[in-house]
Design an enzyme around this catalytic site. Structure first.
Site, short mmCIF file in Angstrom:
data_model
loop_
_atom_site.label_atom_id
_atom_site.label_comp_id
_atom_site.label_asym_id
_atom_site.label_seq_id
_atom_site.Cartn_x
_atom_site.Cartn_y
_atom_site.Cartn_z
CB CYS A 81 21.73 -18.36 -37.04
SG CYS A 81 20.17 -18.45 -37.90
CG HIS A 95 25.08 -21.06 -38.68
ND1 HIS A 95 23.93 -20.35 -38.94
CD2 HIS A 95 25.97 -20.71 -39.64
CE1 HIS A 95 24.12 -19.59 -40.01
NE2 HIS A 95 25.34 -19.79 -40.45
#
Ligand SMILES: *[C@@H]1O[C@H](CO)[C@@H](O)[C@H](O)[C@H]1NC(C)=O
Ligand SMILES: *[C@@H]1O[C@H](CO)[C@@H](O)[C@H](O)[C@H]1NC(C)=O
Length: 587
Positions: A79, A140
């Protein structure tokens, strides 16, 4: 005379048409952008990539109305680095978003690492062009650097006018009763030391009783204190992880801590739809970054238990519903023909995501080997759909290598902005390929990183159908013969977790997409020549990588109490829910 008059009449409709077309192409010259990013959604999941049982009619609508990329590659299989590359159009190693340790992503909201302020996101460039910009969903890429209010890595500091979502990520630990992704870590860091301590205390106690050794009382007290401390730290971690890391923010304010999964996708979707509705005056950029289909899996009442693929299928189908809501509002507002819609996933499905009960909580990578956290095709070959009616031909399919970094130059050019000239942009403009003006993508070499480590190179020679892929190392799949690294939950990128290859493992992906049979000098006469070319390309690439601060160093990953955001000012309780209030206010 009469004939000329008639001709004039006949000429009017084509002229009108030309004028109309002119007006349309002018409007089309600064399109809106809706970029939809799923989390851990595999290329074997959507119907348009061949899945017959998972229902994704809205994602399939995008494929029917636009271009389907079948060799669309995430710049990293994890991610944080993949999203850093997506946002900047550059390999994550260039921004320091590539870890040298086992931990490749941010885990704590109060870490000091993140996308550096010196990086330029496409959102920043579009905002400068007068676009309204919003990020809804998962970020993120960090929050703060030095204190609770600098928000140096926050979406609002990276070109987004509006943010609603999570600064970290959806995790099992965010949902009560879902278990922990840190189970292996806890085993190693807590239970093993506790066992060692217990055995030591017992042994010393016995020796003491038998009079073989005189152990001072203080030693026992210290050992017991150490055990108590370890237990306390574990309990604190388990108790506080959720409120401290799983919260929802609107701009710079926490609105729900800890996050509630109830109607969560609905809330994000309503917010996205409302952003589009209030942005009709100016061109806009919406990045809708789904929490689906990462674990903890969740779905609202309308979707729970409805799919043929358990909790995973429910979550995927709910995400598809949300895509449909966004496409519908574009249609209702007459914006479809002036909006480029992109759908992708940050990496392949998480193969090792199986619960203790054996329920499969990860998706499908179709025919491809491996998955999330490794650079076999299953980890990086992701869905890639682009729709822009009237500009991009409907129903086109391209098997050319493309990257999620390509969105950056594509979007920036279409918005009329200049690409930054002071840095290397690794992405390539997709429009010539999407418009059908060229049959070959602009990527001759692509570099596949596993965190900080160059894992493989892909070479698509000009005027050739071959796609060579050379691995310098491969992860050790465990147990033997498995399609992933099950004991560690993800594969790691270095040390004894990988096997190095001299010479590199070479595949022709165009003939062997499943990566089953590595080539040899016997099966491929140009073996050495091909590898030489690829190694030279890797060496040239390495020369373009100056040393940059490591955003995922241990110091930048650790939890820093002074960076902890908390919506209540009273001690460590960190609990609030302004979501319900907000909803009532909106009604
Ligand atoms: C979630 O949505 C359902 C159906 O729309 C509704 O009945 C329920 O009250 C909602 N829950 C919350 C907490 O808003
Ligand atoms: C469709 O997706 C589900 C859920 O990921 C998966 O279990 C199934 O194997 C997929 N089917 C195909 C044909 O890939």
């Amino acid at each position: 005379m009469h004939v000329v008059g008639k001709m004039r009449v006949l000429l009017v409709p084509p002229l009108l048409l030309l004028l109309l077309c002119g007006a349309r192409s002018q409007a089309a010259s600064r399109p809106n952008f809706v970029l939809l990013m799923a989390d851990d959604f595999g290329i074997g999941d959507p119907g348009c990539y061949g899945n017959k049982t998972l229902r994704t009619p809205n994602i399939d609508r995008l494929a029917e109305g636009g271009v389907k990329l079948t060799q669309h590659l995430a710049a990293a299989p994890l991610c944080t680095p993949s999203r850093a590359a997506f946002m900047t159009g550059r390999y994550p190693i260039r921004s320091g978003m590539a870890s040298r340790s086992r931990v490749g992503v941010f885990i704590f909201s109060a870490s000091s690492g993140g996308l550096p302020a010196s990086e330029i996101t496409f959102a920043k460039l579009l905002k400068n062009q007068g676009y309204s910009t919003a990020l809804i969903g998962k970020w993120h890429l960090g929050t703060n650097c030095h204190n609770k209010t600098d928000f140096c890595h926050h979406p609002l500091s990276h070109g987004f006018d509006y943010f609603y979502g999570l600064t970290v990520t959806n995790l099992r630990d965010c949902k009560p009763g879902e278990g922990s992704v840190f189970a292996t870590g806890i085993q190693v860091l807590v239970f093993i030391p506790l066992q060692v301590l217990a055995i030591t205390v017992l042994t010393l106690g016995m020796l003491n009783c038998l009079g073989l050794l005189h152990v001072p009382r203080l030693v026992f007290l210290c050992l017991l204190f150490l055990a108590a401390l370890i237990l306390c730290l574990l309990l604190c971690f388990l108790h506080y992880f959720r409120p401290l890391n799983c919260f929802l923010m609107r701009n710079r304010d926490i609105t729900q801590q800890p996050i509630s999964y109830e109607n969560l996708t609905q809330r994000l979707t309503v917010d996205a739809v409302q952003f589009i509705q209030r942005s009709t005056e100016r061109p806009f950029l919406l990045v809708l970054s789904y929490l689906h289909v990462h674990t903890a899996l969740f779905a609202s009442r309308d979707f729970a238990g409805r799919s043929q693929h358990g909790a995973y299928g429910d979550a995927a189908e709910e995400m598809d519903w949300s895509v449909g809501q966004v496409l519908d509002v574009l249609e209702e507002l007459g914006l479809s023909n002036n909006t480029l819609v992109y759908f992708s996933s940050d990496q392949g499905a998480h193969v090792e995501e199986v619960t203790a009960k054996g329920e499969v909580h990860g998706g499908s990578n179709g025919i491809y080997k491996g998955g999330k956290a490794n650079n076999w095709e299953g980890g990086i070959r992701v869905p890639g759909l682009l729709r822009w009616p009237g500009v991009i031909p409907a129903g086109l399919e391209s098997d050319q290598p493309t990257s999620n970094m390509d969105v950056f130059p594509t979007v920036v050019k279409l918005a009329g902005a200049q690409l930054p000239a002071d840095r290397i942009i690794d992405g390539r403009d997709l429009m010539p390929l999407l418009r059908g003006q060229t049959q070959q993508s602009d990527h001759e070499f692509l570099f596949h990183y596993c965190n900080f480590y160059l894992n493989a190179v892909r070479w698509h020679p000009r005027n050739s159908t071959a796609i060579w892929k050379a691995f310098f190392f491969t992860p050790k799949f465990t147990p033997e013969g498995a399609n992933g690294c099950f004991p560690t939950h993800v594969c790691f990128c270095h040390g004894h977790y990988v096997t190095h290859h001299h010479p590199p493992l070479l595949y022709d992906i165009s003939r062997d997409p499943r990566e089953r049979s590595p080539l040899s000098p016997a099966s491929e006469p140009r073996f050495q020549q091909i590898l030489d070319t690829m190694q030279q390309a890797a060496a040239r690439h390495a020369e373009t990588l100056p040393e940059v601060p490591n955003q995922l160093s241990l110091g930048n990953l650790l939890w820093k109490p002074w960076l902890q955001l908390c919506c209540s000012s009273s001690g460590l309780s960190c609990q609030c829910d302004l979501e319900k209030l907000g909803r009532r206010a909106q009604l």
